[in-house]
Design an enzyme around this catalytic site. Structure first.
Site, mmCIF file in Angstrom:
data_model
loop_
_atom_site.group_PDB
_atom_site.id
_atom_site.type_symbol
_atom_site.label_atom_id
_atom_site.label_comp_id
_atom_site.label_asym_id
_atom_site.label_seq_id
_atom_site.Cartn_x
_atom_site.Cartn_y
_atom_site.Cartn_z
ATOM 1 N N CYS A 60 0.820 -1.222 0.000
ATOM 2 C CA CYS A 60 0.000 0.000 0.000
ATOM 3 C C CYS A 60 0.847 1.262 0.000
ATOM 4 O O CYS A 60 0.350 2.351 -0.276
ATOM 5 C CB CYS A 60 -0.946 -0.001 1.193
ATOM 6 S SG CYS A 60 -1.945 -1.478 1.288
ATOM 7 N N HIS B 279 -3.713 7.045 1.777
ATOM 8 C CA HIS B 279 -4.107 5.707 1.324
ATOM 9 C C HIS B 279 -5.480 5.374 1.893
ATOM 10 O O HIS B 279 -5.747 5.587 3.081
ATOM 11 C CB HIS B 279 -3.062 4.690 1.799
ATOM 12 C CG HIS B 279 -3.494 3.270 1.628
ATOM 13 N ND1 HIS B 279 -3.993 2.793 0.452
ATOM 14 C CD2 HIS B 279 -3.525 2.234 2.514
ATOM 15 C CE1 HIS B 279 -4.297 1.515 0.604
ATOM 16 N NE2 HIS B 279 -4.029 1.160 1.849
ATOM 17 N N ASN C 71 -10.097 -0.738 -0.779
ATOM 18 C CA ASN C 71 -8.663 -0.526 -0.630
ATOM 19 C C ASN C 71 -7.944 -1.077 -1.865
ATOM 20 O O ASN C 71 -7.911 -2.286 -2.071
ATOM 21 C CB ASN C 71 -8.207 -1.255 0.647
ATOM 22 C CG ASN C 71 -6.718 -1.153 0.897
ATOM 23 O OD1 ASN C 71 -5.949 -0.781 0.013
ATOM 24 N ND2 ASN C 71 -6.317 -1.489 2.103
HETATM 25 N N1 ACO Z 1 -18.736 -9.250 8.089
HETATM 26 C C1 ACO Z 1 -19.268 -9.599 9.274
HETATM 27 N N2 ACO Z 1 -18.523 -9.943 10.349
HETATM 28 C C2 ACO Z 1 -17.188 -9.918 10.186
HETATM 29 C C3 ACO Z 1 -16.577 -9.583 8.977
HETATM 30 C C4 ACO Z 1 -17.405 -9.244 7.895
HETATM 31 N N3 ACO Z 1 -16.909 -8.904 6.704
HETATM 32 N N4 ACO Z 1 -15.235 -9.655 9.140
HETATM 33 C C5 ACO Z 1 -15.010 -10.035 10.412
HETATM 34 N N5 ACO Z 1 -16.198 -10.209 11.039
HETATM 35 C C6 ACO Z 1 -16.441 -10.618 12.402
HETATM 36 C C7 ACO Z 1 -15.282 -11.374 13.014
HETATM 37 O O1 ACO Z 1 -15.326 -12.743 12.665
HETATM 38 C C8 ACO Z 1 -15.548 -11.169 14.498
HETATM 39 O O2 ACO Z 1 -16.520 -12.047 14.902
HETATM 40 P P1 ACO Z 1 -16.479 -12.704 16.385
HETATM 41 O O3 ACO Z 1 -16.581 -11.549 17.333
HETATM 42 O O4 ACO Z 1 -17.656 -13.601 16.393
HETATM 43 O O5 ACO Z 1 -15.170 -13.414 16.473
HETATM 44 C C9 ACO Z 1 -16.129 -9.760 14.559
HETATM 45 O O6 ACO Z 1 -16.586 -9.452 13.215
HETATM 46 C C10 ACO Z 1 -15.133 -8.701 14.970
HETATM 47 O O7 ACO Z 1 -13.955 -8.911 14.202
HETATM 48 P P2 ACO Z 1 -12.717 -7.964 14.336
HETATM 49 O O8 ACO Z 1 -11.610 -8.459 13.471
HETATM 50 O O9 ACO Z 1 -12.441 -7.746 15.797
HETATM 51 O O10 ACO Z 1 -13.343 -6.608 13.737
HETATM 52 P P3 ACO Z 1 -12.694 -5.186 13.683
HETATM 53 O O11 ACO Z 1 -13.554 -4.216 14.355
HETATM 54 O O12 ACO Z 1 -11.229 -5.218 14.075
HETATM 55 O O13 ACO Z 1 -12.762 -4.851 12.139
HETATM 56 C C11 ACO Z 1 -11.358 -4.781 10.225
HETATM 57 C C12 ACO Z 1 -12.065 -5.675 11.228
HETATM 58 C C13 ACO Z 1 -12.386 -4.002 9.450
HETATM 59 C C14 ACO Z 1 -10.547 -5.663 9.282
HETATM 60 C C15 ACO Z 1 -10.407 -3.806 10.978
HETATM 61 O O14 ACO Z 1 -9.612 -4.520 11.906
HETATM 62 C C16 ACO Z 1 -9.546 -3.049 10.052
HETATM 63 O O15 ACO Z 1 -10.000 -2.304 9.213
HETATM 64 N N6 ACO Z 1 -8.217 -3.172 10.179
HETATM 65 C C17 ACO Z 1 -7.328 -2.537 9.279
HETATM 66 C C18 ACO Z 1 -6.965 -3.512 8.218
HETATM 67 C C19 ACO Z 1 -6.670 -2.887 6.896
HETATM 68 O O16 ACO Z 1 -6.930 -1.748 6.628
HETATM 69 N N7 ACO Z 1 -6.131 -3.716 6.036
HETATM 70 C C20 ACO Z 1 -5.904 -3.327 4.696
HETATM 71 C C21 ACO Z 1 -4.581 -3.719 4.218
HETATM 72 S S1 ACO Z 1 -3.306 -2.847 4.990
HETATM 73 C C22 ACO Z 1 -3.537 -1.303 4.620
HETATM 74 O O17 ACO Z 1 -4.028 -0.983 3.585
HETATM 75 C C23 ACO Z 1 -3.127 -0.350 5.647
#
Ligand code: ACO
Length: 320
Positions: A110, A247, A277
């Site tokens: 990224c 980004h 993204n």
């Molecule tokens: N739909 C529904 N539920 C979901 C989904 C989905 N798409 N994805 C995960 N869940 C569930 C999980 O299984 C979990 O369930 P559980 O509580 O029963 O175990 C629950 O939602 C919470 O999951 P978390 O991973 O704790 O959710 P969080 O609030 O952290 O959000 C997310 C997840 C959106 C990925 C967040 O952590 C995030 O945005 N992180 C940054 C990652 C990123 O930007 N990556 C891109 C690449 S790197 C970059 O570009 C910087």
């Protein structure tokens, strides 16, 4: 001399997947994805990375009034090349007929477009190049596991480009960095190691694996720091910046970064709702959208910042 952006271009595929489309086979919902990420849909490409890169590059050269024959160097930020070799940049050179250009792909996920822009600045300021084409292009759809709701909802395909030339003004300061010790927080395995003497040691599939919360914490801590450093290096206060082109990873990350830096959201453009993204393509696509809407005024100062796998980050201040 400084590297100055004279033109921008971008390409987004025609085909689009909405959150509701994904919910047809994933246990997810439009409400969950929007609330946690700000994403409403994302593009998925039928074309490969190089084909999208070429379209964006042609648009950038045309926008900047630069001919392909003038280009000394083509830099492509990508983590999803069509081939290990030839590089995407060599494919772009061939399609454009940019026969004088040297070509180099830059793998910084990224942050790829930012690392490529800083490389352009280094080549131009040292006198090694005068005209550089910088591209960020990704087909993320080929490396996500479409059964993994934790990752596939986040990413999209696209390409953006900037055509740069040596000038009196342009890129004013850069700040780049990596934290390899946290690298496995976001990984995407290559072809497994296998040869007559060595059994396969790596995972079988080549899909993205991510510790979302680790990445989230990294981004909200690191991005304000790199932006502060690069502003200090340029000697320019945040109030003088017209746009912070970040980004597009997650709307919540950008809200947190803006709050930390004390910058109003009007200065933080976003297209993540439409694009998801797009890794290295995020920043140049957004930059091109701003440029084509006439929102960038010559003489104004911008901050561009990318962050992601590596882990890595890159920021720069430029005079438009
Ligand atoms: N739909 C529904 N539920 C979901 C989904 C989905 N798409 N994805 C995960 N869940 C569930 C999980 O299984 C979990 O369930 P559980 O509580 O029963 O175990 C629950 O939602 C919470 O999951 P978390 O991973 O704790 O959710 P969080 O609030 O952290 O959000 C997310 C997840 C959106 C990925 C967040 O952590 C995030 O945005 N992180 C940054 C990652 C990123 O930007 N990556 C891109 C690449 S790197 C970059 O570009 C910087």
């Amino acid at each position: 001399m400084k590297a100055r952006i004279l033109g921008t271009g971008s390409y987004l595929p025609e085909r689009c997947l909405t959150n509701d489309d994904l919910a047809q086979w994933l246990d997810t919902s439009d409400a969950w994805i929007r609330e946690r990420t700000g994403i409403g849909r994302r593009y998925v490409s039928e074309a490969g990375t190089a084909e999208m890169a070429v379209r964006a590059a042609k648009a950038a050269l045309e926008n900047g009034g630069i001919s392909a024959e003038e280009v000394d160097l083509i830099l492509v930020g990508t983590m999803t090349p069509d081939y290990f070799c030839p590089s995407v940049s060599c494919q772009v050179q061939c399609a454009l007929g940019a026969d004088r250009a040297a070509c180099l792909d830059i793998s910084a996920a990224c942050s790829g477009f930012l690392f490529a822009l800083s490389t352009a600045q280094a080549y131009i300021s040292s006198g090694m190049a005068e005209t550089v084409l910088v591209i960020g292009a990704e087909t993320m759809s080929r490396v996500v596991d479409w059964e993994d709701r934790g990752t596939c909802v986040l990413f999209g395909d696209g390409a953006g480009a900037a055509a740069l030339q040596a000038g009196e003004t342009g890129i004013l300061a850069v700040d780049m960095g990596c934290r390899g010790s946290k690298g496995m927080a976001l990984s995407c395995p290559a072809v497994p190691l296998q040869n007559p003497t060595e059994r396969a040691r790596y995972e079988e599939n080549s899909f993205i694996r991510m510790d979302g919360q680790e990445i989230f914490k990294f981004a909200v801590r690191t991005v304000p720091d790199t932006v502060r450093r690069v502003l200090q290096a340029a000697g320019i206060p945040a109030e003088e910046i017209s746009h912070f082109v970040f980004h597009q990873a997650n709307r919540r990350i950008l809200l947190s970064v803006a709050k930390n830096l004390g910058i109003p959201m009007e200065k933080v453009p976003m297209n993540i709702e439409r694009t998801g993204n797009m890794s290295a393509a995020s920043v140049p696509v957004l930059l091109d959208e701003l440029n084509r809407k006439g929102e960038l005024v010559r003489g104004e100062k911008l901050v561009l910042s990318g962050f992601g796998a590596g882990l890595s980050w890159g920021s720069l201040v430029l005079e438009w």
